[in-house]
Design an enzyme around this catalytic site. Structure first.
Site, PDB file in Angstrom:
ATOM      1  N   GLU A  15     -51.762  42.604  -1.083  1.00 22.24           N
ATOM      2  CA  GLU A  15     -52.783  42.755   0.212  1.00 22.24           C
ATOM      3  C   GLU A  15     -53.107  41.142  -0.096  1.00 22.24           C
ATOM      4  OE1 GLU A  15     -53.504  46.516   1.791  1.00 22.24           O
ATOM      5  OE2 GLU A  15     -55.095  45.877   0.798  1.00 22.24           O
ATOM      6  N   CYS A  16     -52.823  40.628   1.523  1.00 28.02           N
ATOM      7  CA  CYS A  16     -53.583  38.878   2.298  1.00 28.02           C
ATOM      8  C   CYS A  16     -53.619  38.189   0.964  1.00 28.02           C
ATOM      9  CB  CYS A  16     -54.729  39.713   2.293  1.00 28.02           C
ATOM     10  SG  CYS A  16     -56.167  38.160   3.411  1.00 28.02           S
ATOM     11  N   GLY A  17     -54.089  37.704   0.451  1.00 23.71           N
ATOM     12  CA  GLY A  17     -54.362  36.573  -0.923  1.00 23.71           C
ATOM     13  C   GLY A  17     -53.194  36.859  -2.033  1.00 23.71           C
ATOM     14  N   SER A  34     -48.392  42.150   1.529  1.00 24.96           N
ATOM     15  CA  SER A  34     -48.278  42.492   3.086  1.00 24.96           C
ATOM     16  C   SER A  34     -49.666  41.308   3.491  1.00 24.96           C
ATOM     17  CB  SER A  34     -47.579  43.818   3.822  1.00 24.96           C
ATOM     18  OG  SER A  34     -48.601  43.248   5.518  1.00 24.96           O
TER      19      SER A  34
END
Length: 128
Positions: free
Chosen positions: A24-26, A120
């Site tokens: 997720e994210c980073g 994501s």
């Protein structure tokens, strides 16, 4: 620093051969092909997803999300949250989620899935 972490990046590639990877994210940005820093310099990442992201073109993405996964580690409805300033420059391939905001407005598809690797910008909270 991440682009120079050759052992880390190569271990991700090796892990993806035998194990499912979701981030997720980073972590999602690290799984991509390139990450452009705030100064506009692109850096090679793991290359596991056909994804280019940028901190040079900043835009706030914030809010709760209704996510619908049809493949990968999430099937069905999920609750999630998004908070980041990075911009997606390129995301080629099947999305991981169909998405809408907390008020039900349709958002562009989110995330990517390629083989055993998916990710994501959304932080998945719980099944909806």
């Amino acid at each position: 620093r991440l682009a120079a972490a050759e052992t880390f990046l190569s271990s991700l590639k090796k892990t993806a051969e035998t194990t499912d990877i979701y981030s997720e994210c980073g972590g999602y940005m690290v799984l991509g092909d390139t990450l452009t820093d705030a100064d506009g310099t692109p850096h090679h990442m793991a290359g596991l997803l056909p994804l280019d992201t940028s901190f040079a073109q900043r835009k706030l993405h914030l809010g709760y999300r209704h996510l619908s996964g049809h493949a990968g580690p999430f099937n069905g409805a999920q609750k999630g949250h998004e908070f980041h300033y990075a911009t997606t420059l390129r995301a080629d391939g099947p999305p991981l989620f169909e998405a809408s905001d907390a008020e039900g407005h349709t958002l562009p598809p989110m995330g990517l899935i390629k083989g055993r690797v998916s990710g994501s910008f959304a932080h998945v909270i719980a099944p909806a």
